[in-house]
Design an enzyme around this catalytic site. Structure first.
Site, PDB file in Angstrom:
ATOM      1  N   PRO A  11       0.838  -1.344   0.024  1.00  0.00           N
ATOM      2  CA  PRO A  11       0.103   0.137  -0.134  1.00  0.00           C
ATOM      3  C   PRO A  11       0.648   1.179  -0.026  1.00  0.00           C
ATOM      4  CG  PRO A  11      -0.041  -0.856   2.313  1.00  0.00           C
ATOM      5  CD  PRO A  11       0.668  -2.117   1.241  1.00  0.00           C
ATOM      6  N   ASN A  12       0.469   2.370  -0.754  1.00  0.00           N
ATOM      7  CA  ASN A  12       1.038   3.500  -0.868  1.00  0.00           C
ATOM      8  C   ASN A  12       2.234   3.824  -1.689  1.00  0.00           C
ATOM      9  OD1 ASN A  12      -1.242   4.975   0.962  1.00  0.00           O
ATOM     10  ND2 ASN A  12      -0.313   3.793   2.718  1.00  0.00           N
ATOM     11  N   ARG A  19       5.280  11.177  -2.455  1.00  0.00           N
ATOM     12  CA  ARG A  19       5.310  11.033  -1.106  1.00  0.00           C
ATOM     13  C   ARG A  19       6.295  10.922  -0.473  1.00  0.00           C
ATOM     14  NH1 ARG A  19       4.835   4.549   0.996  1.00  0.00           N
ATOM     15  NH2 ARG A  19       4.109   4.950   3.036  1.00  0.00           N
ATOM     16  N   TYR A  24      11.482   8.452   0.903  1.00  0.00           N
ATOM     17  CA  TYR A  24      11.340   7.298  -0.214  1.00  0.00           C
ATOM     18  C   TYR A  24      12.126   7.609  -1.311  1.00  0.00           C
ATOM     19  CZ  TYR A  24       7.899   5.685   3.495  1.00  0.00           C
ATOM     20  OH  TYR A  24       7.324   5.260   4.615  1.00  0.00           O
ATOM     21  N   ASN A  75       8.105  -5.520  -1.226  1.00  0.00           N
ATOM     22  CA  ASN A  75       8.160  -4.342  -0.352  1.00  0.00           C
ATOM     23  C   ASN A  75       6.455  -4.423   0.158  1.00  0.00           C
ATOM     24  OD1 ASN A  75       7.927  -2.243   1.054  1.00  0.00           O
ATOM     25  ND2 ASN A  75       9.056  -0.911  -0.790  1.00  0.00           N
ATOM     26  N   ALA A  78       3.411  -0.847   4.679  1.00  0.00           N
ATOM     27  CA  ALA A  78       3.225  -0.789   6.114  1.00  0.00           C
ATOM     28  C   ALA A  78       2.721  -2.297   6.488  1.00  0.00           C
ATOM     29  CB  ALA A  78       1.987   0.022   6.243  1.00  0.00           C
ATOM     30  N   GLU A  99      12.901  -9.521   1.128  1.00  0.00           N
ATOM     31  CA  GLU A  99      12.201  -8.441   1.264  1.00  0.00           C
ATOM     32  C   GLU A  99      12.866  -7.143   1.149  1.00  0.00           C
ATOM     33  OE1 GLU A  99      11.599  -8.365   5.652  1.00  0.00           O
ATOM     34  OE2 GLU A  99      10.157  -6.757   5.542  1.00  0.00           O
ATOM     35  N   HIS A 101      12.845  -2.815   1.386  1.00  0.00           N
ATOM     36  CA  HIS A 101      12.420  -1.371   1.982  1.00  0.00           C
ATOM     37  C   HIS A 101      13.101  -0.293   1.592  1.00  0.00           C
ATOM     38  CE1 HIS A 101       9.349  -3.369   4.513  1.00  0.00           C
ATOM     39  NE2 HIS A 101      10.407  -4.194   4.933  1.00  0.00           N
ATOM     40  N   ARG A 108      13.926   4.356  11.984  1.00  0.00           N
ATOM     41  CA  ARG A 108      12.528   5.181  12.105  1.00  0.00           C
ATOM     42  C   ARG A 108      11.657   4.798  13.176  1.00  0.00           C
ATOM     43  NH1 ARG A 108       9.790   4.639   6.195  1.00  0.00           N
ATOM     44  NH2 ARG A 108       8.713   6.507   7.572  1.00  0.00           N
TER      45      ARG A 108
HETATM   46  C1  DQA Z   1       8.325   0.960   3.366  1.00  0.00           C
HETATM   47  C2  DQA Z   1       8.509   1.177   4.851  1.00  0.00           C
HETATM   48  C3  DQA Z   1       7.191   1.139   5.627  1.00  0.00           C
HETATM   49  O1  DQA Z   1       7.456   1.351   7.012  1.00  0.00           O
HETATM   50  C4  DQA Z   1       6.231   2.113   4.911  1.00  0.00           C
HETATM   51  O2  DQA Z   1       4.870   1.845   5.562  1.00  0.00           O
HETATM   52  C5  DQA Z   1       6.233   1.938   3.571  1.00  0.00           C
HETATM   53  C6  DQA Z   1       7.411   2.099   2.896  1.00  0.00           C
HETATM   54  C7  DQA Z   1       9.650   1.427   2.732  1.00  0.00           C
HETATM   55  O3  DQA Z   1       9.738   0.860   1.559  1.00  0.00           O
HETATM   56  O4  DQA Z   1      10.520   1.902   3.208  1.00  0.00           O
HETATM   57  O5  DQA Z   1       5.172   2.290   3.069  1.00  0.00           O
HETATM   58  O6  DQA Z   1       8.148  -0.358   3.193  1.00  0.00           O
END
Ligand code: DQA
Length: 147
Positions: A11-12, A19, A24, A75, A78, A99, A101, A108
């Site tokens: 998500p997002n 964003r 990011y 990835n 959240a 995985e 990120h 963080r």
């Molecule tokens: C994320 C880190 C997560 O905590 C966050 O909710 C994201 C992006 C990252 O790629 O750094 O949406 O996965």
């Protein structure tokens, strides 16, 4: 046989570029997807790059990955910090998983310091921005060749 790699974004992540770019980075998800396709070609692998805001859709994609794919890069956004369902799906399928990120989740907020998904991952790459996806593909290329 050409290995196929499934890259999943949670998500997002569709909002990358707009964003919180200070966290990011400025690359759009589309640009990261194109870079992954190129790296896949260089490595002799085909890449299917997807994003969903829906936990159930991500679970369904993981469940059906075993038929077509040799490995997964994920990835989870959240959902990494909340989703036992995604962890269970990755375990059920048992494909080699890396995985990723973009941000360093250990630098963080404390609620980002734990990822359920990590328990199903062979390796975790975080804090290196979009490069993390490319490094994950490099790692999977070796892993699937050795299998
Ligand atoms: C994320 C880190 C997560 O905590 C966050 O909710 C994201 C992006 C990252 O790629 O750094 O949406 O996965």
């Amino acid at each position: 046989m050409t290995h196929k790699i499934l890259i999943l974004n949670g998500p997002n992540l569709n909002m990358l570029g707009e964003r919180e770019p200070e966290i990011y980075g400025g690359d759009s998800l589309e640009a990261i997807g194109v870079a992954c396709q190129h790296r896949g070609q260089t490595l002799g692998m085909s890449v299917d790059f997807r994003q969903s805001n829906d936990e159930g859709e991500l679970v369904t994609w993981i469940q059906s990955a075993a038929e077509d794919f040799s490995g997964i890069v994920v990835n989870g956004g959240a959902y990494s910090h909340t989703s036992i369902a995604i962890l269970d799906a990755l375990r059920a399928v048992g494909l080699p998983t890396i995985e990723v990120h973009l941000s360093n989740i250990y630098r963080r907020e404390s609620y980002r310091n734990h990822s359920y998904i990590s328990q199903a991952a062979l390796g975790v790459i975080c804090g290196l921005g979009a490069q993390g996806y490319l490094l994950a593909l490099d790692a999977l290329a070796r892993i699937v060749e050795e299998e």
